[in-house]
Design a protein around this motif. Structure first.
Motif, short mmCIF file in Angstrom:
data_model
loop_
_atom_site.label_atom_id
_atom_site.label_comp_id
_atom_site.label_asym_id
_atom_site.label_seq_id
_atom_site.Cartn_x
_atom_site.Cartn_y
_atom_site.Cartn_z
N ARG A 1 9.58 -2.86 -6.25
CA ARG A 1 9.63 -3.83 -4.75
C ARG A 1 8.41 -3.48 -4.45
O ARG A 1 7.75 -4.86 -3.73
N ALA A 2 7.52 -2.82 -4.84
CA ALA A 2 6.16 -2.85 -4.87
C ALA A 2 5.36 -4.36 -5.37
O ALA A 2 4.75 -4.78 -4.86
N ILE A 3 6.09 -4.68 -6.87
CA ILE A 3 5.32 -5.67 -7.31
C ILE A 3 5.74 -6.49 -6.90
O ILE A 3 4.75 -7.74 -6.52
N VAL A 4 7.34 -6.92 -5.94
CA VAL A 4 7.38 -8.23 -5.39
C VAL A 4 7.06 -8.45 -4.39
O VAL A 4 7.94 -9.99 -3.45
N THR A 5 6.22 -7.73 -3.37
CA THR A 5 5.96 -7.84 -2.44
C THR A 5 5.17 -8.85 -2.68
O THR A 5 4.37 -9.68 -1.59
N LEU B 1 13.88 6.09 -7.92
CA LEU B 1 13.42 6.28 -7.33
C LEU B 1 11.43 5.53 -7.23
O LEU B 1 11.43 4.65 -7.24
N LEU B 2 11.31 6.14 -8.78
CA LEU B 2 10.24 5.20 -9.48
C LEU B 2 10.18 4.26 -9.78
O LEU B 2 9.38 3.02 -9.34
N VAL B 3 11.80 3.50 -10.51
CA VAL B 3 11.89 2.75 -10.46
C VAL B 3 11.80 1.99 -9.83
O VAL B 3 11.53 0.67 -10.03
N GLY C 1 -2.55 -5.02 -4.48
CA GLY C 1 -4.13 -4.25 -4.17
C GLY C 1 -2.88 -2.77 -3.90
O GLY C 1 -3.19 -1.57 -4.60
N GLY C 2 -1.88 -2.34 -3.82
CA GLY C 2 -0.83 -1.42 -3.69
C GLY C 2 -0.24 -1.16 -4.94
O GLY C 2 -0.52 0.09 -5.56
N VAL C 3 0.24 -1.57 -5.80
CA VAL C 3 0.35 -1.95 -6.97
C VAL C 3 -0.72 -1.21 -8.10
O VAL C 3 -1.10 -0.42 -8.81
N THR D 1 0.30 -1.18 0.59
CA THR D 1 -0.57 -0.25 0.01
C THR D 1 1.11 0.49 -0.09
O THR D 1 0.54 2.54 -0.84
N ILE D 2 1.41 1.11 0.86
CA ILE D 2 2.75 2.54 0.80
C ILE D 2 3.53 3.00 -0.23
O ILE D 2 3.29 3.60 -0.56
N LEU D 3 4.40 1.36 -0.53
CA LEU D 3 4.94 1.37 -2.10
C LEU D 3 3.73 2.37 -3.48
O LEU D 3 4.73 2.38 -4.00
N GLY D 4 2.65 1.38 -2.85
CA GLY D 4 1.60 2.39 -4.83
C GLY D 4 1.70 3.31 -4.51
O GLY D 4 1.76 4.02 -5.16
#
Length: 447
Positions: free
Chosen positions: A244-248, A237-239, A252-254, A208-211
């Motif tokens: 890191r959001a995807i590989v969680t 930072l965007l990349v 939902g966050g992604v 969620t926070i990474l999204g």
């Protein structure tokens, strides 16, 4: 680079340093959590909240919440919500609030019947008291933030500052995640949400926070980066945040971050002139290429397992029976409770107890919408109508808020998969209520 850009680079490096220190000396995380609050309140009072400093400090706290949780710094689960709520109350004292803001006073009052129902429970034990606090803290935080932000006039640069302050602690979160699991390939073994790539903390909240971070760094790259150094920094930072959001493996966050980016691009395209539209077309094309590259790299690093995750398959390629990780069952029980108690609901925090009877185990709700229906009944419907409709009405009068629809989407999508576990949906929702102006304003206009 100008002075503000140099400061941004220095602050980014500072938060990399903070993550390094807390990774190797974890007990300092609690010190960090206390220092944010102490210096934050001092900053607001010393400046008499002339420039809505409560929003700056709150933005930083919201961005830091998941980082504090994964490093053991949260003094309790409601720490950030309580701090943000207290900041809003301080803002009322120093700067007042809109006298015409009846709708969110009504929102807060509509929460009370469910509290009274739970309070009349014969066995009001410690667990039920905790359940009341757990479920009421998010809506109360949202209500207080909304009361402060409702039609409050801020200039565009102030909103940009809030976005930056949301993002700085996410840099610390990213650094910690890389230190915790530098090699994603070595720790991914299946298609379930991964604690190993989430810093040992809940993947749903980390995602969620990474999204939100995906949106923050994308908007900074597109709307705020003027020098090549800042463009490269925000692009990196965007990349990293997206990867890191995807590989969680928590979707939902992604999905939420992607939706926010799409909406800010659409809004910017509609509001800009012809020259701006031509630039945005190139940005959209390049963003698409970048997005596909990040996804492709994620597929390689996870040996194709991430593709199966988004296709709702297990590691063997078999389609799973449930699409939402068991959340459908919880939502079903809440809808059943609503149909049985449509007027007053079962009482705030009581849904978990009823689920123990219905399912044989206590399971907390992940969906704030069905929770409101089950525990608040018809009052929950009124609460939802207020929350859903008010920002959309303001959008027609507040067209300069290019972030409004993105923030609205973050709130709506997040409460559907992560309820109001963190303060982020409450605070970000309130930002949709701000009246954004491009030109500077007089102090009396912001009250």
């Amino acid at each position: 680079m100008n002075k503000s850009e140099i400061n941004y680079v220095n602050l980014a490096l500072l938060h990399v340093g903070i993550a390094l220190i807390l990774f190797y000396i974890p007990f300092l995380s609690k010190v960090y959590a206390v220092l944010i609050a102490v210096f934050g309140f001092y900053y607001v009072v010393s400046n008499d909240n002339r420039n809505n400093e409560v929003l700056y400090v709150s933005a930083y706290l919201v961005g830091a919440e998941v980082f504090l949780r994964m490093t053991g710094g949260n003094l309790n689960n409601e720490y950030i919500k309580v701090m943000v709520s207290l900041l809003m109350l301080l803002g009322f004292v120093l700067s007042g609030f809109s006298k015409a803001n009846i709708v969110y006073w009504l929102f807060l009052m509509l929460l009370l019947p469910a509290v009274f129902i739970t309070m009349t429970t014969q066995d009001l034990n410690l667990e039920i008291k905790k359940a009341i606090v757990f479920n009421i803290s998010g809506p109360v935080c949202l209500g207080l933030c909304a009361l402060y932000c409702y039609k409050r006039v801020v200039i565009y640069t102030q909103m940009q500052n809030m976005v930056v302050l949301l993002g700085l602690p996410i840099i610390a979160t990213l650094t910690y995640l890389v230190l915790y699991s530098p090699s994603v390939r070595e720790v991914i073994t299946g298609t379930q949400s991964s604690f190993a790539t989430s810093g040992g903390f809940g993947p749903n909240q980390v995602s969620t926070i990474l999204g939100l971070g995906m949106f923050v760094f994308f908007s900074q790259l597109v709307l705020m980066s003027k020098s090549k150094v800042i463009m490269i920094l925000n692009g990196f930072l965007l990349v990293l945040t997206s990867y890191r959001a995807i590989v969680t493996f928590s979707r939902g966050g992604v999905i939420t971050g992607f939706a926010m980016i799409i909406l800010v691009l659409i809004t910017a395209y509609l509001l800009t002139n012809n020259s701006g539209k031509r630039k945005l077309k190139w940005i959209i094309v390049l963003s698409g290429i970048l997005g596909m590259s990040i996804w492709g790299y994620s597929v390689i690093q996870t040996r194709g397992l991430i593709t199966k995750r988004y296709a709702n398959q297990n590691a063997a390629g078999q389609v799973k029976q449930d699409r939402l990780g068991g959340r459908e069952i919880i939502m079903g029980t809440e809808l059943e409770l609503f149909t049985e108690n449509p007027v007053l609901g079962v009482g705030i925090g009581m849904g978990k107890s009823y689920r123990e009877q219905m399912l044989g185990q206590e399971v907390a709700s992940h969906n704030e919408i069905t929770r409101l229906l089950a525990e608040h009944g018809m009052f929950g419907i009124c609460i939802l109508l207020i929350l859903i409709i008010t920002p959309l009405i303001l959008f027609f009068y507040n067209y300069q808020n290019v972030y409004l629809l993105s923030f609205y989407a973050f709130w709506l999508l997040t409460i559907n998969h992560a309820a109001m576990r963190t303060a982020a949906p409450a605070f970000v929702y309130a930002l949709t209520l701000l009246n954004i102006r491009v030109k500077p304003i007089h102090k009396e206009e912001s009250a």
